[in-house]
Design an enzyme around this catalytic site. Structure first.
Site, PDB file in Angstrom:
ATOM      1  N   ASN A 194     -10.258  -0.803  -0.141  1.00  0.00           N
ATOM      2  CA  ASN A 194      -8.799  -0.667  -0.042  1.00  0.00           C
ATOM      3  C   ASN A 194      -8.174  -1.300  -1.288  1.00  0.00           C
ATOM      4  OD1 ASN A 194      -6.076  -1.065   0.486  1.00  0.00           O
ATOM      5  ND2 ASN A 194      -6.382  -1.701   2.606  1.00  0.00           N
ATOM      6  N   CYS A 246       0.813  -1.217   0.000  1.00  0.00           N
ATOM      7  CA  CYS A 246       0.000   0.000   0.000  1.00  0.00           C
ATOM      8  C   CYS A 246       0.851   1.273   0.000  1.00  0.00           C
ATOM      9  CB  CYS A 246      -0.952  -0.001   1.185  1.00  0.00           C
ATOM     10  SG  CYS A 246      -1.815  -1.569   1.380  1.00  0.00           S
ATOM     11  N   HIS A 272      -3.552   6.759   2.434  1.00  0.00           N
ATOM     12  CA  HIS A 272      -3.935   5.430   1.960  1.00  0.00           C
ATOM     13  C   HIS A 272      -5.331   5.093   2.484  1.00  0.00           C
ATOM     14  CE1 HIS A 272      -4.152   1.275   1.123  1.00  0.00           C
ATOM     15  NE2 HIS A 272      -3.872   0.870   2.352  1.00  0.00           N
TER      16      HIS A 272
HETATM   17  O1  UT7 Z   1      -3.894  -1.683   3.555  1.00  0.00           O
HETATM   18  C1  UT7 Z   1      -2.921  -2.100   4.460  1.00  0.00           C
HETATM   19  C2  UT7 Z   1      -3.204  -1.590   5.811  1.00  0.00           C
HETATM   20  N1  UT7 Z   1      -4.414  -2.192   6.300  1.00  0.00           N
HETATM   21  C3  UT7 Z   1      -5.061  -1.607   7.289  1.00  0.00           C
HETATM   22  O2  UT7 Z   1      -4.645  -0.569   7.738  1.00  0.00           O
HETATM   23  C4  UT7 Z   1      -6.266  -2.318   7.873  1.00  0.00           C
HETATM   24  C5  UT7 Z   1      -6.262  -2.147   9.375  1.00  0.00           C
HETATM   25  N2  UT7 Z   1      -7.279  -2.903  10.096  1.00  0.00           N
HETATM   26  C6  UT7 Z   1      -8.598  -2.582  10.049  1.00  0.00           C
HETATM   27  O3  UT7 Z   1      -8.990  -1.733   9.281  1.00  0.00           O
HETATM   28  C7  UT7 Z   1      -9.515  -3.268  11.000  1.00  0.00           C
HETATM   29  O4  UT7 Z   1      -8.757  -4.042  11.904  1.00  0.00           O
HETATM   30  C8  UT7 Z   1     -10.614  -4.154  10.345  1.00  0.00           C
HETATM   31  C9  UT7 Z   1     -11.617  -3.296   9.603  1.00  0.00           C
HETATM   32  C10 UT7 Z   1      -9.954  -5.155   9.418  1.00  0.00           C
HETATM   33  C11 UT7 Z   1     -11.362  -4.927  11.424  1.00  0.00           C
HETATM   34  O5  UT7 Z   1     -11.971  -4.004  12.329  1.00  0.00           O
HETATM   35  P1  UT7 Z   1     -11.713  -4.125  13.896  1.00  0.00           P
HETATM   36  O6  UT7 Z   1     -12.506  -3.079  14.540  1.00  0.00           O
HETATM   37  O7  UT7 Z   1     -10.233  -4.119  14.126  1.00  0.00           O
HETATM   38  O8  UT7 Z   1     -12.318  -5.530  14.227  1.00  0.00           O
HETATM   39  P2  UT7 Z   1     -11.728  -6.699  15.153  1.00  0.00           P
HETATM   40  O9  UT7 Z   1     -10.942  -7.613  14.301  1.00  0.00           O
HETATM   41  O10 UT7 Z   1     -11.078  -6.106  16.372  1.00  0.00           O
HETATM   42  O11 UT7 Z   1     -13.048  -7.423  15.604  1.00  0.00           O
HETATM   43  C12 UT7 Z   1     -14.026  -6.778  16.448  1.00  0.00           C
HETATM   44  C13 UT7 Z   1     -15.218  -7.701  16.618  1.00  0.00           C
HETATM   45  C14 UT7 Z   1     -14.842  -9.101  17.069  1.00  0.00           C
HETATM   46  O12 UT7 Z   1     -15.887  -9.564  17.866  1.00  0.00           O
HETATM   47  P3  UT7 Z   1     -15.771  -9.596  19.475  1.00  0.00           P
HETATM   48  O13 UT7 Z   1     -14.563 -10.416  19.775  1.00  0.00           O
HETATM   49  O14 UT7 Z   1     -15.604  -8.148  19.870  1.00  0.00           O
HETATM   50  O15 UT7 Z   1     -17.050 -10.181  19.910  1.00  0.00           O
HETATM   51  C15 UT7 Z   1     -14.802  -9.886  15.779  1.00  0.00           C
HETATM   52  O16 UT7 Z   1     -15.081 -11.243  15.972  1.00  0.00           O
HETATM   53  O17 UT7 Z   1     -15.891  -7.869  15.369  1.00  0.00           O
HETATM   54  C16 UT7 Z   1     -15.911  -9.236  14.993  1.00  0.00           C
HETATM   55  N3  UT7 Z   1     -15.659  -9.310  13.550  1.00  0.00           N
HETATM   56  C17 UT7 Z   1     -16.628  -9.243  12.649  1.00  0.00           C
HETATM   57  N4  UT7 Z   1     -17.954  -9.118  12.763  1.00  0.00           N
HETATM   58  C18 UT7 Z   1     -18.688  -9.049  11.637  1.00  0.00           C
HETATM   59  C19 UT7 Z   1     -14.472  -9.419  12.915  1.00  0.00           C
HETATM   60  N5  UT7 Z   1     -14.657  -9.408  11.587  1.00  0.00           N
HETATM   61  C20 UT7 Z   1     -15.978  -9.298  11.400  1.00  0.00           C
HETATM   62  C21 UT7 Z   1     -16.804  -9.243  10.258  1.00  0.00           C
HETATM   63  N6  UT7 Z   1     -18.135  -9.110  10.417  1.00  0.00           N
HETATM   64  N7  UT7 Z   1     -16.276  -9.274   9.007  1.00  0.00           N
END
Ligand code: UT7
Length: 350
Positions: A306, A133, A275
């Site tokens: 993205n 990226c 980005h």
């Molecule tokens: O391009 C290169 C650089 N990339 C980035 O900068 C991406 C950086 N990361 C992110 O943008 C975020 O981490 C994501 C958008 C990928 C994920 O968001 P998040 O707020 O970090 O979610 P998380 O993985 O911490 O998960 C939060 C909750 C969890 O549930 P509990 O444990 O709180 O009950 C996950 O199980 O959301 C749940 N979860 C989902 N729920 C519905 C994780 N993925 C999903 C999903 N749909 N797809």
């Protein structure tokens, strides 16, 4: 001076002739290409037990463009390039160097750039950049130095990804994040500074937080039988929350350093083009940079998702086309991603 190994002295009769040094560089044209097919969140959510609301809230994404199966990285790169050349008012024959930033060209070798050059009828020097990226911002830095150093008059920098080929649509952490597309910029000589100093670096200790889940060699060793095991497909995996924290806390200081090195402040900006990884990361960075409310912020992620190396040039092209950012204005751009790698610079918009 006599060489200690041979006892010979240099002839001293020749001097190297080089092009004029230390001229300025700027972006002279940009272009963007988004595949026709739009895939809304609703088409992806069942496979990952998610919802449109969750994806919008956690990432800001509502839809992404997805290339056709037979639409290649080079096809998309060509479409964006033709727009950028038109905008720059130059022909492909005037290009001296072509840099293609991509991590989704499906050939280990040859690179995509020479193929793109041939499509354009160009025999310019051509190579790919693997900086995920950050690839486009890396490319802009390299192109700027080529122009300033005199090794090229015009350099094409393309950021292009067909991430749909390398996305595991059963992986909750990545299935909704990625999109396909291409953005291109032509860098040329300028009477005044048009590309500020680049602040860039890497942290390879975090190589595992965004990575192909398998090396190609796991798929098939030359001496083994081919496998059709889908679990071996080297899709891109991501430890989302780790990358999120690194981006939010680590990248705003890098963006601030790019402002400082260019000798400008956030108040001077006409656009902030980070980005497009997550709308929450974008907003957190803007807050840390104390960006004045009147500075337009790229939020192309909403409908483009993205697109890795393509995200900054695609967002730039859209902001200019929509009149959201002015030609001749100052933009702060920053790319960051797998490696981990990052690069930021202030540019004058074409
Ligand atoms: O391009 C290169 C650089 N990339 C980035 O900068 C991406 C950086 N990361 C992110 O943008 C975020 O981490 C994501 C958008 C990928 C994920 O968001 P998040 O707020 O970090 O979610 P998380 O993985 O911490 O998960 C939060 C909750 C969890 O549930 P509990 O444990 O709180 O009950 C996950 O199980 O959301 C749940 N979860 C989902 N729920 C519905 C994780 N993925 C999903 C999903 N749909 N797809």
């Amino acid at each position: 001076m006599t060489s200690p190994s041979t006892g010979r002295s240099p002839k001293g009769t020749g001097t190297i002739t080089v092009p004029p040094a230390a001229r300025h560089s700027r972006i002279v044209g940009v272009g963007g290409y988004r595949p026709k097919r739009v895939v809304p969140n609703s088409e992806l959510v069942d496979r990952i037990n998610s919802s449109d609301e969750w994806i919008r809230e956690r990432s800001g994404i509502t839809a992404r463009h997805v290339a056709e199966p037979d639409e290649s990285v080079v096809d998309m790169a060509e479409a964006a390039t033709r727009q950028a050349l038109d905008h720059a008012g130059i022909t492909a024959e005037q290009l001296d160097f072509i840099l293609v930033a991509t991590v989704t060209h499906p050939f280990q070798t040859p690179a995509a750039a020479p193929e793109l050059a041939a499509r354009l009828g160009s025999t310019a020097a051509a190579t790919d950049i693997s900086a995920a990226c950050a690839g486009y911002c890396y490319g802009v830095a390299m192109a700027s130095d080529m122009v300033r150093g005199g090794s090229a008059d015009h350099v094409l920098v393309v950021g292009v990804e067909k991430l749909s080929d390398f996305t595991d649509y059963d992986d909750r952490g990545t299935a909704f994040i990625f999109g396909d597309g291409a953005g291109a910029a032509v860098i040329g000589p300028s009477d005044t500074p048009g590309i500020g100093p680049t602040v860039w670096g890497s942290d390879g200790t975090q190589r595992d937080v965004i990575s192909q889940v398998q090396p190609w060699t796991e798929l098939r060793q030359p001496w083994s039988e081919p496998t059709n095991d889908p679990r071996l497909w080297p899709a891109i995996g991501m430890a989302g929350p780790s990358v999120f924290r690194w981006a939010v806390w680590g990248m705003a200081p890098i963006a601030q350093q790019a402002l400082d090195r260019a000798g400008v402040t956030a108040d001077d900006l006409d656009a902030f083009i980070p980005h497009q990884a997550n709308v929450r990361i974008i907003d957190a960075m803007a807050k840390q940079l104390k960006l004045p409310a009147d500075v337009p912020i790229a939020r192309d992620i909403t409908t483009t998702a993205n697109t890795s190396a393509a995200s900054v040039p695609l967002a730039t092209a859209r902001m200019l086309a929509d009149g959201e950012a002015p030609s001749g204005g100052l933009a702060l751009q920053i790319g960051f991603g797998a490696g981990l790698v990052y690069a930021a610079q202030v540019v004058v918009l074409p």
